[in-house]
Design a protein around this motif. Sequence first.
Motif, mmCIF file in Angstrom:
data_model
loop_
_atom_site.group_PDB
_atom_site.id
_atom_site.type_symbol
_atom_site.label_atom_id
_atom_site.label_comp_id
_atom_site.label_asym_id
_atom_site.label_seq_id
_atom_site.Cartn_x
_atom_site.Cartn_y
_atom_site.Cartn_z
ATOM 1 N N GLY A 43 28.080 48.124 41.163
ATOM 2 C CA GLY A 43 26.993 47.971 42.114
ATOM 3 C C GLY A 43 26.175 49.244 42.253
ATOM 4 O O GLY A 43 26.243 50.143 41.424
ATOM 5 N N VAL A 44 25.433 49.315 43.328
ATOM 6 C CA VAL A 44 24.571 50.470 43.565
ATOM 7 C C VAL A 44 25.376 51.512 44.349
ATOM 8 O O VAL A 44 25.131 51.784 45.522
ATOM 9 C CB VAL A 44 23.293 50.060 44.314
ATOM 10 C CG1 VAL A 44 22.355 51.241 44.459
ATOM 11 C CG2 VAL A 44 22.591 48.936 43.571
ATOM 12 N N THR A 45 26.362 52.066 43.661
ATOM 13 C CA THR A 45 27.166 53.156 44.203
ATOM 14 C C THR A 45 26.814 54.413 43.411
ATOM 15 O O THR A 45 26.183 54.316 42.358
ATOM 16 C CB THR A 45 28.665 52.843 44.058
ATOM 17 O OG1 THR A 45 28.963 52.703 42.673
ATOM 18 C CG2 THR A 45 29.044 51.575 44.813
ATOM 19 N N SER A 80 27.630 48.511 34.400
ATOM 20 C CA SER A 80 27.867 49.443 35.504
ATOM 21 C C SER A 80 27.299 48.910 36.817
ATOM 22 O O SER A 80 27.930 49.047 37.866
ATOM 23 C CB SER A 80 27.286 50.815 35.190
ATOM 24 O OG SER A 80 25.877 50.767 35.136
ATOM 25 N N LEU A 81 26.135 48.315 36.767
ATOM 26 C CA LEU A 81 25.556 47.794 38.008
ATOM 27 C C LEU A 81 26.224 46.494 38.450
ATOM 28 O O LEU A 81 26.319 46.218 39.646
ATOM 29 C CB LEU A 81 24.053 47.611 37.858
ATOM 30 C CG LEU A 81 23.263 48.911 37.712
ATOM 31 C CD1 LEU A 81 21.777 48.607 37.556
ATOM 32 C CD2 LEU A 81 23.498 49.851 38.869
ATOM 33 N N GLY A 101 28.088 54.085 39.874
ATOM 34 C CA GLY A 101 27.342 53.043 39.171
ATOM 35 C C GLY A 101 25.965 53.511 38.746
ATOM 36 O O GLY A 101 25.502 53.219 37.642
ATOM 37 N N LEU A 102 25.310 54.269 39.607
ATOM 38 C CA LEU A 102 23.988 54.792 39.274
ATOM 39 C C LEU A 102 24.054 55.870 38.199
ATOM 40 O O LEU A 102 23.174 55.957 37.341
ATOM 41 C CB LEU A 102 23.309 55.326 40.528
ATOM 42 C CG LEU A 102 22.945 54.270 41.570
ATOM 43 C CD1 LEU A 102 22.387 54.922 42.821
ATOM 44 C CD2 LEU A 102 21.970 53.257 41.000
ATOM 45 N N ALA A 133 24.533 54.023 34.978
ATOM 46 C CA ALA A 133 23.279 53.363 34.614
ATOM 47 C C ALA A 133 22.274 54.378 34.083
ATOM 48 O O ALA A 133 21.537 54.099 33.124
ATOM 49 C CB ALA A 133 22.711 52.619 35.821
#
Length: 67
Positions: A31-33, A26-27, A36-37, A40
């Motif tokens: 990424g850090v969307t 996912s990251l 995605g978070l 995660a």
Amino acid sequence: MLYRKNITRPESLVRIVAGLALIAVSLAWLGVTPIGLVLAASGAVGIVTGVFGYCPACAMVGRKPLK
């Protein structure tokens, strides 16, 4: 101990490995969307349930503790 284990050892290992894979994928892909978070975080929940051997969702649906 405040809880009784309700998942087996092999299932715990699968949850830990799947949680780590979910976090990594996912990251890496999203990424850090926000999505995605969220993915995660769900992987982290899988890791925690695998480490402790207790799943609250399994307990809510009536899965019996291991003896």
